[in-house]
Scaffold this active site. Sequence first.
Site, PDB file in Angstrom:
ATOM      1  N   HIS A  50       0.723  -1.060   0.176  1.00 39.68           N
ATOM      2  CA  HIS A  50       0.145   0.008   0.136  1.00 39.68           C
ATOM      3  C   HIS A  50       0.847   1.228   0.032  1.00 39.68           C
ATOM      4  O   HIS A  50       0.361   2.232   0.424  1.00 39.68           O
ATOM      5  CB  HIS A  50      -0.871  -0.032   1.190  1.00 39.68           C
ATOM      6  CG  HIS A  50      -1.898  -1.285   1.548  1.00 39.68           C
ATOM      7  ND1 HIS A  50      -3.051  -1.456   0.733  1.00 39.68           N
ATOM      8  CD2 HIS A  50      -1.446  -2.372   2.166  1.00 39.68           C
ATOM      9  CE1 HIS A  50      -3.366  -2.701   1.287  1.00 39.68           C
ATOM     10  NE2 HIS A  50      -2.461  -3.132   2.051  1.00 39.68           N
ATOM     11  N   SER A  94      15.701  20.343 -17.210  1.00 44.17           N
ATOM     12  CA  SER A  94      14.549  21.039 -17.670  1.00 44.17           C
ATOM     13  C   SER A  94      15.035  22.264 -18.227  1.00 44.17           C
ATOM     14  O   SER A  94      16.170  22.828 -18.164  1.00 44.17           O
ATOM     15  CB  SER A  94      13.755  21.531 -16.177  1.00 44.17           C
ATOM     16  OG  SER A  94      13.053  22.761 -16.378  1.00 44.17           O
ATOM     17  N   LYS A 130      16.965  20.507 -12.084  1.00 41.27           N
ATOM     18  CA  LYS A 130      16.353  19.281 -12.593  1.00 41.27           C
ATOM     19  C   LYS A 130      17.088  18.225 -13.104  1.00 41.27           C
ATOM     20  O   LYS A 130      18.061  18.136 -13.918  1.00 41.27           O
ATOM     21  CB  LYS A 130      15.091  19.411 -13.514  1.00 41.27           C
ATOM     22  CG  LYS A 130      13.981  20.408 -12.506  1.00 41.27           C
ATOM     23  CD  LYS A 130      13.371  19.590 -11.393  1.00 41.27           C
ATOM     24  CE  LYS A 130      12.412  18.580 -11.826  1.00 41.27           C
ATOM     25  NZ  LYS A 130      11.242  18.857 -12.354  1.00 41.27           N
ATOM     26  N   GLU A 155       9.991   7.258 -17.409  1.00 39.67           N
ATOM     27  CA  GLU A 155       8.878   7.558 -17.867  1.00 39.67           C
ATOM     28  C   GLU A 155       8.466   7.128 -19.153  1.00 39.67           C
ATOM     29  O   GLU A 155       7.140   6.728 -19.343  1.00 39.67           O
ATOM     30  CB  GLU A 155       8.720   9.318 -17.561  1.00 39.67           C
ATOM     31  CG  GLU A 155       8.689   9.579 -16.277  1.00 39.67           C
ATOM     32  CD  GLU A 155       8.969  11.093 -16.085  1.00 39.67           C
ATOM     33  OE1 GLU A 155       8.358  11.776 -15.170  1.00 39.67           O
ATOM     34  OE2 GLU A 155      10.128  11.514 -16.860  1.00 39.67           O
TER      35      GLU A 155
END
Length: 460
Positions: free
Chosen positions: A155, A276, A282, A289
């Site tokens: 969970h 970025s 970043k 992804e």
Amino acid sequence: MKLWGGRFEEGPSEVFERFSGSLDFDKRLIDVDIRGSIAYASALERVGILTAAEHDELAAAFKAIQKDSQDAAFWQGADEEDVHTLVIRKLKERAGTLADKIHTGRSRNDQVSLDIRLWLREEIDASVKEMLALMAALLDMAKRDATAIVPGYTHTRRAQPVLWPHYLLAYFEMFARDLERFKETRKRVDVMPLGSGAMAGSGFPFDREAIARDLGFASITKNSMDVSGDRDFALDFLHAANLTMLHLSRLAEDWILYSGEEYGWLELGDGVTSGSSIMPQKKNPDSLELIRGKCGGVFGDYSALFLTMKGLPMTYNRDMQEDKPRIFDAADQLRGSLEMARVVVETTRLKPAPPAAAVEESWAVATDLADALARSGVPFHQAHQIVGRLVLESVRDSKRPADWTAEKLAAFDPAFTADMARYVKPAEGIETRELPGGTGPKAVAKALADAGTRLSEMGK
Ligand code: ARG
């Protein structure tokens, strides 16, 4: 050029030609189409449709076409409805009217089944190779930080401490099953359909086993109508690809989280991350992804072909031409994702301190304490209650497991004996889980060694 036309007074409309053509995508089948046709020419010779000299002439023409097809010029002005028609036009250009004999007893229906099978067989072999490389990279990573302890989650909440290699081996097992699935799929792909004709079986007494041998197939199909109507073997491939992508996407999701600031366990290689355009700090996990993202496309490929096939009347229907974009897309995304995942695994480093601290700050050892009570004879549900109260009090008073000494535990509940205090240390509980499949250090070392042996077996 058309492979049909005699029955028509008018040619197809420009709109229909544009709408129905598949050359744009089925041109990827040209090599297998030609290999299949060369084997078919041998079969035609064996039944006396071609003389030996005619066979040789056609085989040589096919080989020349195969070579030509590697040049961009070959494809210029090609406007045939599909790759099979294009190859025949090229054959006519080289062999003249002799080319008119090649399609004797053959239909594009058995030809296309053959082509996809030949193509998928090689694609499966290439994907299996990529999977083996990814699995080897996981094992290398597991060996590098063999003693690191991390929280295992249920969970998304810290559940129990586990060894880092135990976590990596979980993915190894998923990919091992995926690999088996690809090998099973390959068996169903590796069946030779030529001789089925359009759907009733060819009107020529081909030695189908000989064609299968020429093309390296393990067996022949058993029913001509089944061949024309069946794409199960492609769906099997898409299913296997789907499960592999599913596993890759879960690994990607884990590592996107674990490499982020909130977890801080993993340092992804610079080579698989990007920055970025506005935020200079970043370092984004784009490779992971995209693996996760491409998964959606591959699931879509499966659904698309599955739904295309649903309710089609026997046997071949033109709907089935839509199989190829789905198969090609899934195969490309799968192979690309496997390769990308391997490079991510090879270049990612575990930072052991943050996950170790995450275990120590949490009550991930609670089950170890309850187990210790149960081993001393306290019924487990009562042990669960006792440790539950211990956690509640600790959470209220901001106490960590390490704040509990043997004396304090005994004062909290007399069921705690002196030797149980050691289970506030995560490594102690881990050592109680030495059964096969558990996260005990010996069990994991053995699992890791076994995985290496199994991997070399799988590669054979
Ligand atoms: N391009 C077609 C396909 O991929 C080839 C088979 C055509 N057969 C036919 N009966 N029209 O499915």
